[in-house]
Design a protein around this motif. Structure first.
Motif, PDB file in Angstrom:
ATOM      1  N   ARG A 242       0.825  -1.215   0.000  1.00 17.14           N
ATOM      2  CA  ARG A 242       0.000   0.000   0.000  1.00 17.14           C
ATOM      3  C   ARG A 242       0.851   1.252   0.000  1.00 17.14           C
ATOM      4  N   SER A 246       0.390   4.469  -4.500  1.00 16.64           N
ATOM      5  CA  SER A 246       0.229   5.781  -5.129  1.00 16.64           C
ATOM      6  C   SER A 246       1.393   6.086  -6.064  1.00 16.64           C
ATOM      7  N   HIS A 247       2.610   5.700  -5.646  1.00 18.14           N
ATOM      8  CA  HIS A 247       3.778   5.961  -6.490  1.00 18.14           C
ATOM      9  C   HIS A 247       3.710   5.171  -7.785  1.00 18.14           C
ATOM     10  N   CYS A 249       1.012   4.214  -9.344  1.00 18.07           N
ATOM     11  CA  CYS A 249      -0.008   4.849 -10.198  1.00 18.07           C
ATOM     12  C   CYS A 249       0.578   6.043 -10.942  1.00 18.07           C
ATOM     13  N   ASN A 291      -1.907  13.639 -10.478  1.00 18.55           N
ATOM     14  CA  ASN A 291      -0.902  13.322  -9.454  1.00 18.55           C
ATOM     15  C   ASN A 291      -1.326  13.757  -8.051  1.00 18.55           C
ATOM     16  N   VAL A 294      -4.202  11.541  -6.814  1.00 22.18           N
ATOM     17  CA  VAL A 294      -3.760  10.200  -6.426  1.00 22.18           C
ATOM     18  C   VAL A 294      -3.130  10.227  -5.037  1.00 22.18           C
ATOM     19  N   TYR A 295      -2.222  11.166  -4.808  1.00 21.50           N
ATOM     20  CA  TYR A 295      -1.561  11.218  -3.500  1.00 21.50           C
ATOM     21  C   TYR A 295      -2.521  11.660  -2.405  1.00 21.50           C
ATOM     22  N   THR A 298      -4.910   8.470  -1.768  1.00 23.58           N
ATOM     23  CA  THR A 298      -4.331   7.194  -1.338  1.00 23.58           C
ATOM     24  C   THR A 298      -3.368   7.322  -0.163  1.00 23.58           C
ATOM     25  N   THR A 299      -2.969   8.532   0.180  1.00 18.84           N
ATOM     26  CA  THR A 299      -2.050   8.723   1.303  1.00 18.84           C
ATOM     27  C   THR A 299      -2.834   9.251   2.498  1.00 18.84           C
TER      28      THR A 299
END
Length: 321
Positions: A242, A246-247, A249, A291, A294-295, A298-299
């Motif tokens: 996990r 994100s990275h 993606c 970007n 996504v971060y 997911t973070t």
């Protein structure tokens, strides 16, 4: 070197960006989603930078690399999109030769910088998962600063020679650039000279920079996966994967269209030019827009602080009203 035909050689003063040829009647409507994506890019990356820079708990290597990526995304999109919208909405395609070279320089610098930042982020994940006890000792703020400087220096050293190469060319053909922004080979193809050196230099940069970065990232993730699947607990394996999700993606969003575009331009002669042109425009719009999403999504640490920012803003609005 004199041109092979009888055209008069001239020094380019102004180029005219034509937009996406074959879709002129739709330029106004095409620009609307482009403008929306640019606004989302500005807001998302600026918010990401604000959160990382103001929250001391996020001053960790992974988040510092994310902030570098946000800066590169802002540079790439801001260098291209405002002029793109001017071409679509106001037919303001005129751009001086100096401005065209400047735009080309920053586009390619930000592109190569993003590739290097993604490699640095892969190294960060490798150390965090494969050498967790050495993580804080290896990735100190001083080391991260040196890595950031190396990213900028490498990008500058590879791209700056393009300006000198283009200035050596003689132009005797049209000054119409069939694009919405200036890029290296688009300018070089308008010259009367032999542009073999431009083709080979561009290929060398693609291999030594983008290609090498992609290979090293793949190697890093190969070692990461080997270490992950050696973990005794399934929960530990899932947690480790996990942290890389994100990275991965972002890597796919960056490299997949880059390699597709490269192969399409060289081997996809059956693909209409306006399709290739449209894809090139989307390439400078979609990754910078997605970007930060996504971060942020997911973070957990970033998402929590984004929610806190909006919560505080809503409370202030309700108090003022």
């Amino acid at each position: 070197m004199m041109p092979d035909d009888n055209h008069t050689v001239f020094d380019p003063v102004t180029y005219i960006l034509t937009g996406i040829l074959g879709t002129e009647e739709s330029h106004f409507w095409i620009a609307i989603p482009f403008c929306f994506m640019y606004v989302v890019t500005l807001f998302g990356n600026s918010l990401l930078l604000f959160i990382i820079l103001t929250e001391r708990s996020l001053h960790e290597p992974m988040y510092l690399f994310v902030s570098m990526l946000a800066v590169a995304d802002l540079l790439l999109s801001t260098t291209t999109v405002p002029k793109m919208l001017a071409v679509f909405w106001f037919r303001a395609g005129d751009i001086s030769f100096a401005a065209c070279l400047t735009q080309m320089f920053f586009i390619h610098v930000s592109f190569t910088a993003e590739s290097a930042i993604l490699l640095a982020m892969a190294f960060d994940r490798y150390v965090a998962i494969c050498e967790p006890l050495r993580y804080t000792a290896v990735l100190t703020k001083f080391v991260i600063g040196k890595m950031g400087l190396a990213v900028v220096t490498r990008s500058f050293c590879f791209i700056f020679p393009l300006i000198f190469l283009l200035k050596q060319l003689k132009f005797c053909r049209t000054n119409l650039l069939p694009h919405t922004y200036c890029e290296h080979m688009g300018i070089a193809r308008l010259a009367c000279n032999d542009i073999t050196i431009h083709v080979w230099y561009g290929l060398a940069v693609a291999i030594l920079v983008i290609g090498l970065d992609a290979v090293l990232i793949s190697l890093s993730y190969g070692l990461i996966l080997r270490a992950v699947f050696r973990l005794p607990s399934k929960d530990a394996r899932l947690k480790a994967l996990r942290t890389c999700g994100s990275h991965l993606c972002v890597i796919l969003m960056f490299y997949t269209p880059a390699f597709f575009s490269s192969f399409a331009h060289r081997f996809g002669h059956i693909i209409p030019g306006y399709i290739l042109n449209l894809l090139a425009n989307l390439y400078v719009l979609i990754p910078p827009m997605l970007n930060p999403i996504v971060y942020g999504a997911t973070t957990k640490e970033i998402l929590k602080r984004v929610i806190n920012v909006f919560y505080r803003c809503c409370n202030r609005s309700s108090l003022l009203s």
